[in-house]
Write an enzyme that holds these catalytic residues in place. Structure first.
Site, PDB file in Angstrom:
ATOM      1  N   LYS A   1       8.713  -0.386  -3.889  1.00  0.00           N
ATOM      2  CA  LYS A   1       8.632   0.839  -3.089  1.00  0.00           C
ATOM      3  C   LYS A   1       8.706   0.532  -1.598  1.00  0.00           C
ATOM      4  O   LYS A   1       9.336   1.276  -0.828  1.00  0.00           O
ATOM      5  CB  LYS A   1       7.351   1.599  -3.442  1.00  0.00           C
TER       6      LYS A   1
ATOM      7  N   ASP B   1       3.332  11.822  -5.233  1.00  0.00           N
ATOM      8  CA  ASP B   1       3.456  11.587  -6.672  1.00  0.00           C
ATOM      9  C   ASP B   1       3.349  12.885  -7.466  1.00  0.00           C
ATOM     10  O   ASP B   1       3.594  12.899  -8.675  1.00  0.00           O
ATOM     11  CB  ASP B   1       2.368  10.617  -7.153  1.00  0.00           C
TER      12      ASP B   1
ATOM     13  N   GLN C   1      -1.567   3.478  -6.398  1.00  0.00           N
ATOM     14  CA  GLN C   1      -0.903   2.841  -7.530  1.00  0.00           C
ATOM     15  C   GLN C   1      -1.815   2.831  -8.758  1.00  0.00           C
ATOM     16  O   GLN C   1      -2.943   2.369  -8.699  1.00  0.00           O
ATOM     17  CB  GLN C   1      -0.491   1.410  -7.172  1.00  0.00           C
TER      18      GLN C   1
END
Length: 318
Positions: free
Chosen positions: A77, A144, A121
């Site tokens: 990322k 997200d 994460q």
């Protein structure tokens, strides 16, 4: 505007699928090609946005512990951000961090005007309440799309952000001219990350980024308690496997000519594989995504798209 890097075939791909003829070899839905095209487009829009606003979109990633897979994901990322002209920040924390300290870090990032999007994460260590942490992220920075308010807006067809992996699935279908409108879609898996949000997206009257042809599906979500699963999957025009079991979908579960999208990624003694028996499906399916090199490539790309959108939303409100 989204762009496509593929040259159109004289006969559209969707015209070759869903027929009574079994293809000799399935078309490979290469996620790398789709990702590259979309990232080129995102890079141009990041450059234009930064030139106009003076703001460079920034993704802040929180990594707890030393999980090898999570470290690889975060590193990918970071590289993707750099490629499209965004900045990134990485906040590493030990795996014994307390819930209170992790929430404090999230709150700090919520109030940091230099941070456009926040990524925590997953998975987190078992002693941490992941739901509480994700709920603490400012919905405007929830790139997200896990925050309850963003999920609620998605269900109503007016999303702030589209969840990354489901959006990647839709973008692959669009790139290869495989519309979902009027099709029977079966999704294996009911997770909050893939199964549920993808079903919500495909049931809408239109797709925010891809239009009505890539919505308006008849969607069935199957799971571990679904009876007669093979009979169900054999009816699917488009089958999405997101069940987390290596090579779970076998050739006899797939209707000849169907489109199969493999969202799974499993580490086995033989290496990485998806949730479908890829080699066996090549002679049955009309099209199939590979693992690796399929949907996973798009997940990161859609995260970049959401980070750019988050920066635009925050700039317009300032």
């Amino acid at each position: 505007m989204w762009v496509s890097a593929c040259k159109m075939n004289p006969v559209p791909l969707h015209a070759r699928f869903l027929t009574n003829e079994v293809p000799v070899t399935a078309t490979i839905l290469d996620g790398k090609t789709v990702s590259a095209a979309l990232q080129d487009d995102i890079a141009k829009r990041v450059d234009a946005f930064t030139a106009k606003s003076g703001v460079t979109p920034c993704l802040a990633a929180v990594l707890v512990g030393e999980d090898p897979a999570s470290q690889v994901y975060v590193r990918n990322k970071e590289r993707a951000c750099q490629k499209v002209g965004m900045t990134s920040q990485l906040f590493r924390r030990p795996d014994d961090i307390s819930q209170a300290d992790l929430l404090q870090l999230v709150e700090q990032l919520n109030h940091d005007d230099n941070v456009s999007g926040i990524l925590v994460q997953l998975p987190l260590p078992k002693h941490l309440d992941a739901s509480q942490v994700l709920d603490a992220i400012d919905p405007r920075k929830d790139v997200d799309c896990f925050h309850p308010s963003n999920v609620g807006l998605l269900s109503q067809g007016r999303p702030n952000f589209l969840p990354c992996t489901p959006h990647g699935v839709v973008q692959i279908l669009k790139h290869f001219n495989l519309p979902t409108a009027g099709k029977n879609v079966v999704i294996l898996g009911r997770s909050d990350i893939v199964g549920k949000p993808l079903a919500l997206m495909l049931m809408q009257r239109t797709s925010e980024t891809c239009g009505a042809d890539y919505a308006n599906a008849t969607v069935t979500v199957a799971h571990s308690r679904t009876p007669n699963l093979k009979e169900l999957t054999q009816q699917a025009d488009i089958l999405v496997a997101a069940i987390g079991v290596a090579k779970f979908v076998t050739a006899d579960m797939v209707k000849p000519g169907a489109v199969v999208v493999d969202v799974g990624i499993n580490r086995t003694d033989d290496g990485l594989c998806g949730d479908v028996d890829y080699d066996a499906l090549l002679e049955v399916a009309g099209a199939v995504t590979p693992v690796p090199g399929g949907v996973g490539r798009l997940t990161v790309t859609m995260l970049l798209e959401n980070t750019l959108k988050a920066a635009m939303i925050q700039t317009s409100e300032s």
